[in-house]
Design an enzyme around this catalytic site. Structure first.
Site, PDB file in Angstrom:
ATOM      1  N   ARG A  65       0.824  -1.219   0.000  1.00  0.00           N
ATOM      2  CA  ARG A  65       0.000   0.000   0.000  1.00  0.00           C
ATOM      3  C   ARG A  65       0.849   1.256   0.000  1.00  0.00           C
ATOM      4  O   ARG A  65       0.417   2.308  -0.475  1.00  0.00           O
ATOM      5  CB  ARG A  65      -0.998  -0.055   1.163  1.00  0.00           C
ATOM      6  N   GLU A 102       3.462  -6.594  13.386  1.00  0.00           N
ATOM      7  CA  GLU A 102       2.441  -6.788  14.427  1.00  0.00           C
ATOM      8  C   GLU A 102       2.013  -8.264  14.432  1.00  0.00           C
ATOM      9  O   GLU A 102       1.691  -8.814  15.464  1.00  0.00           O
ATOM     10  CB  GLU A 102       1.247  -5.865  14.141  1.00  0.00           C
TER      11      GLU A 102
END
Ligand code: AMP
Length: 182
Positions: A65, A102
């Site tokens: 992205r 994460e």
């Protein structure tokens, strides 16, 4: 548009998908923002704004992205674009770094000749969570002698400490909206 109105309009353009890609993660999906012409333009304009008129050599975008946002920002600032990719995707000689996510661990690469010593670079991604990805990208850029003038993201997850991690490395950080939790 006031900063609060801008923030509200960007927040409303971002979709949240619970339990993706694994249980407990709230995935902040910017494809809805990218598909909304006004929200996409506003996000890019806001990220570019502090650097209008500055001499920026390159924008480094993190796969995938960060490529979309970074390409638009590079065009606005008349800068070159550097793709930072997952390992094994770039065809020429690369530098590589391991980084923690994460939700996992991975390696990323950049072409060795993507940046020249002393070039001013802005790092771009859609979201900063723990900061592991962006920290890895900063390491790659600095290893090749770049000056990382700022790292910018549409979304900050401040509870995960990524911004603080980058700031501790001496990197200026700019984000447009924040979500509590993770
Ligand atoms: P981190 O390295 O922990 O800062 O994670 C940032 C990278 O993982 C970015 O490339 C994000 O696109 C992606 N990411 C991490 N957490 C999320 C989330 N909750 N929603 C969407 N993308 C995320």
């Amino acid at each position: 548009m006031t900063p609060a109105t801008l923030e509200r309009s960007l927040l409303s353009a971002i979709r949240t998908i619970p339990d993706y890609p694994k249980p407990g993660i709230l995935f902040r999906d910017i494809t809805t923002l990218l598909g909304d012409a006004r929200a996409f333009r506003r996000a890019v304009d806001e990220l570019v704004h502090p650097w209008a008129g500055a001499k920026i050599d390159k924008i480094a975008g993190i796969e995938a992205r960060g490529f979309i946002l970074g390409g638009a920002i590079a065009h606005q600032l008349s800068a070159g674009f550097i793709p930072i990719r997952k390992k094994g995707k770039l065809p020429h000689e690369t530098v590589r770094v391991a980084y923690s996510l994460e939700y996992g661990i991975d390696e990323m690469e950049m072409h060795k000749d993507a940046v020249k010593p002393g070039e001013k670079v802005i790092l771009v991604d859609d979201l900063i969570a723990t900061g592991g990805t962006a920290e890895g990208a900063v390491k790659l850029l600095r290893q090749m002698g770049a000056e990382v003038v700022t790292a910018c993201f549409v979304i900050d997850l401040p509870d995960l400490g990524g911004r603080a991690k980058l700031e501790a490395l001496g990197v200026d950080v700019r984000t447009l909206v924040a979500f509590e939790g993770h």
